[in-house]
Write a protein that holds these residues in place. Structure first.
Motif, PDB file in Angstrom:
ATOM      1  N   GLU A 138      80.643  92.324 -59.046  1.00  0.00           N
ATOM      2  CA  GLU A 138      80.262  91.477 -57.915  1.00  0.00           C
ATOM      3  C   GLU A 138      80.455  89.999 -58.239  1.00  0.00           C
ATOM      4  N   ARG A 139      80.665  89.689 -59.518  1.00  0.00           N
ATOM      5  CA  ARG A 139      80.922  88.303 -59.931  1.00  0.00           C
ATOM      6  C   ARG A 139      82.383  87.902 -59.739  1.00  0.00           C
ATOM      7  N   VAL A 140      83.209  88.793 -59.216  1.00  0.00           N
ATOM      8  CA  VAL A 140      84.606  88.461 -58.951  1.00  0.00           C
ATOM      9  C   VAL A 140      84.649  87.827 -57.561  1.00  0.00           C
ATOM     10  N   GLY A 141      84.444  86.522 -57.549  1.00  0.00           N
ATOM     11  CA  GLY A 141      84.354  85.783 -56.296  1.00  0.00           C
ATOM     12  C   GLY A 141      85.713  85.387 -55.751  1.00  0.00           C
ATOM     13  N   PRO A 142      85.716  84.619 -54.679  1.00  0.00           N
ATOM     14  CA  PRO A 142      86.969  84.214 -54.023  1.00  0.00           C
ATOM     15  C   PRO A 142      87.950  83.488 -54.947  1.00  0.00           C
ATOM     16  N   ASN A 143      87.441  82.618 -55.816  1.00  0.00           N
ATOM     17  CA  ASN A 143      88.342  81.889 -56.730  1.00  0.00           C
ATOM     18  C   ASN A 143      89.037  82.834 -57.699  1.00  0.00           C
ATOM     19  N   LYS A 144      88.284  83.767 -58.267  1.00  0.00           N
ATOM     20  CA  LYS A 144      88.870  84.732 -59.199  1.00  0.00           C
ATOM     21  C   LYS A 144      89.838  85.659 -58.456  1.00  0.00           C
ATOM     22  N   GLN A 145      89.484  86.060 -57.240  1.00  0.00           N
ATOM     23  CA  GLN A 145      90.385  86.907 -56.457  1.00  0.00           C
ATOM     24  C   GLN A 145      91.706  86.178 -56.196  1.00  0.00           C
ATOM     25  N   HIS A 146      91.617  84.888 -55.869  1.00  0.00           N
ATOM     26  CA  HIS A 146      92.819  84.084 -55.640  1.00  0.00           C
ATOM     27  C   HIS A 146      93.668  84.038 -56.916  1.00  0.00           C
ATOM     28  N   LYS A 147      93.018  83.829 -58.048  1.00  0.00           N
ATOM     29  CA  LYS A 147      93.743  83.772 -59.318  1.00  0.00           C
ATOM     30  C   LYS A 147      94.420  85.110 -59.620  1.00  0.00           C
ATOM     31  N   LEU A 148      93.732  86.211 -59.339  1.00  0.00           N
ATOM     32  CA  LEU A 148      94.331  87.534 -59.573  1.00  0.00           C
ATOM     33  C   LEU A 148      95.547  87.743 -58.667  1.00  0.00           C
ATOM     34  N   ARG A 149      95.479  87.267 -57.438  1.00  0.00           N
ATOM     35  CA  ARG A 149      96.642  87.364 -56.536  1.00  0.00           C
ATOM     36  C   ARG A 149      97.806  86.522 -57.080  1.00  0.00           C
ATOM     37  N   GLN A 150      97.495  85.333 -57.607  1.00  0.00           N
ATOM     38  CA  GLN A 150      98.545  84.491 -58.203  1.00  0.00           C
ATOM     39  C   GLN A 150      99.168  85.191 -59.412  1.00  0.00           C
ATOM     40  N   LEU A 151      98.330  85.808 -60.229  1.00  0.00           N
ATOM     41  CA  LEU A 151      98.836  86.541 -61.388  1.00  0.00           C
ATOM     42  C   LEU A 151      99.724  87.706 -60.939  1.00  0.00           C
ATOM     43  N   ALA A 152      99.342  88.374 -59.847  1.00  0.00           N
ATOM     44  CA  ALA A 152     100.151  89.471 -59.323  1.00  0.00           C
ATOM     45  C   ALA A 152     101.518  88.952 -58.873  1.00  0.00           C
ATOM     46  N   ARG A 153     101.528  87.795 -58.200  1.00  0.00           N
ATOM     47  CA  ARG A 153     102.815  87.215 -57.779  1.00  0.00           C
ATOM     48  C   ARG A 153     103.681  86.893 -58.988  1.00  0.00           C
ATOM     49  N   ARG A 154     103.061  86.321 -60.020  1.00  0.00           N
ATOM     50  CA  ARG A 154     103.813  86.003 -61.245  1.00  0.00           C
ATOM     51  C   ARG A 154     104.322  87.281 -61.906  1.00  0.00           C
ATOM     52  N   LEU A 155     103.483  88.296 -61.951  1.00  0.00           N
ATOM     53  CA  LEU A 155     103.842  89.570 -62.578  1.00  0.00           C
ATOM     54  C   LEU A 155     104.994  90.251 -61.839  1.00  0.00           C
ATOM     55  N   SER A 156     105.078  90.042 -60.538  1.00  0.00           N
ATOM     56  CA  SER A 156     106.153  90.662 -59.754  1.00  0.00           C
ATOM     57  C   SER A 156     107.528  90.161 -60.214  1.00  0.00           C
ATOM     58  N   GLN A 157     107.578  89.002 -60.864  1.00  0.00           N
ATOM     59  CA  GLN A 157     108.842  88.511 -61.438  1.00  0.00           C
ATOM     60  C   GLN A 157     109.248  89.353 -62.647  1.00  0.00           C
ATOM     61  N   ASP A 158     108.253  89.833 -63.395  1.00  0.00           N
ATOM     62  CA  ASP A 158     108.530  90.664 -64.571  1.00  0.00           C
ATOM     63  C   ASP A 158     108.823  92.115 -64.190  1.00  0.00           C
ATOM     64  N   TYR A 159     108.269  92.551 -63.066  1.00  0.00           N
ATOM     65  CA  TYR A 159     108.420  93.934 -62.590  1.00  0.00           C
ATOM     66  C   TYR A 159     108.879  93.894 -61.128  1.00  0.00           C
ATOM     67  N   PRO A 160     110.125  93.409 -60.883  1.00  0.00           N
ATOM     68  CA  PRO A 160     110.543  93.157 -59.504  1.00  0.00           C
ATOM     69  C   PRO A 160     110.598  94.396 -58.606  1.00  0.00           C
ATOM     70  N   SER A 161     110.803  95.569 -59.168  1.00  0.00           N
ATOM     71  CA  SER A 161     110.924  96.757 -58.319  1.00  0.00           C
ATOM     72  C   SER A 161     109.627  97.572 -58.264  1.00  0.00           C
ATOM     73  N   ALA A 162     108.619  97.121 -58.965  1.00  0.00           N
ATOM     74  CA  ALA A 162     107.368  97.898 -59.042  1.00  0.00           C
ATOM     75  C   ALA A 162     106.427  97.567 -57.890  1.00  0.00           C
ATOM     76  N   VAL A 163     105.646  98.570 -57.514  1.00  0.00           N
ATOM     77  CA  VAL A 163     104.523  98.350 -56.607  1.00  0.00           C
ATOM     78  C   VAL A 163     103.378  97.850 -57.488  1.00  0.00           C
ATOM     79  N   LEU A 164     102.734  96.758 -57.076  1.00  0.00           N
ATOM     80  CA  LEU A 164     101.634  96.185 -57.854  1.00  0.00           C
ATOM     81  C   LEU A 164     100.313  96.462 -57.162  1.00  0.00           C
ATOM     82  N   ARG A 165      99.277  96.610 -57.977  1.00  0.00           N
ATOM     83  CA  ARG A 165      97.934  96.848 -57.448  1.00  0.00           C
ATOM     84  C   ARG A 165      96.939  96.120 -58.346  1.00  0.00           C
ATOM     85  N   ILE A 166      95.806  95.722 -57.759  1.00  0.00           N
ATOM     86  CA  ILE A 166      94.740  95.082 -58.541  1.00  0.00           C
ATOM     87  C   ILE A 166      93.503  95.960 -58.443  1.00  0.00           C
TER      88      ILE A 166
END
Length: 115
Positions: free
Chosen positions: A65-93
């Motif tokens: 429950e401590r994963v607030g909006p700021n951390k969620q935003h950061k995780l989405r940014q990390l997912a976008r960055r990760l999509s460069q390393d795994y361009p054909s993969a489906v990503l999930r958090i």
């Protein structure tokens, strides 16, 4: 145990749990300039970012429950960055809560939309 030790123990327990349900661990503590992914794993063909929170449930609710909006935003940014390393993969958090006393794991797949 200090917070760092609790966190490390929680990530160890999370890794053990994820392996037990068939996830393949790709990397732990993967660092990017904008942040760190606790556990990067594969669930079948899906590449999964796993945010681990270790903490007692008690009066304060679940650690996840401590994963607030700021951390969620950061995780989405990390997912976008990760999509460069795994361009054909489906990503999930996923979020994973580990109680340091009981070792109980609460796993919420696809807890945060990656886009």
């Amino acid at each position: 145990m200090d917070n760092k030790a609790i966190g490390q123990s929680g990530e160890d327990r999370a890794t053990e749990y994820l392996r037990s349900i068939g996830y393949k661990i790709i990397e732990r503590n993967k660092k990017y300039p904008l942040g760190e992914i606790d556990i990067l794993a594969r669930d079948g063909a899906t590449v999964v970012i796993i945010e681990v929170k270790a903490g007692r449930t008690g009066n304060f609710g679940y650690a996840i429950e401590r994963v607030g909006p700021n951390k969620q935003h950061k995780l989405r940014q990390l997912a976008r960055r990760l999509s460069q390393d795994y361009p054909s993969a489906v990503l999930r958090i996923d979020l994973l809560n580990v109680d340091p006393d009981s070792g109980q794991v609460i796993h919420i797949p696809n807890a945060i939309q990656s886009h």
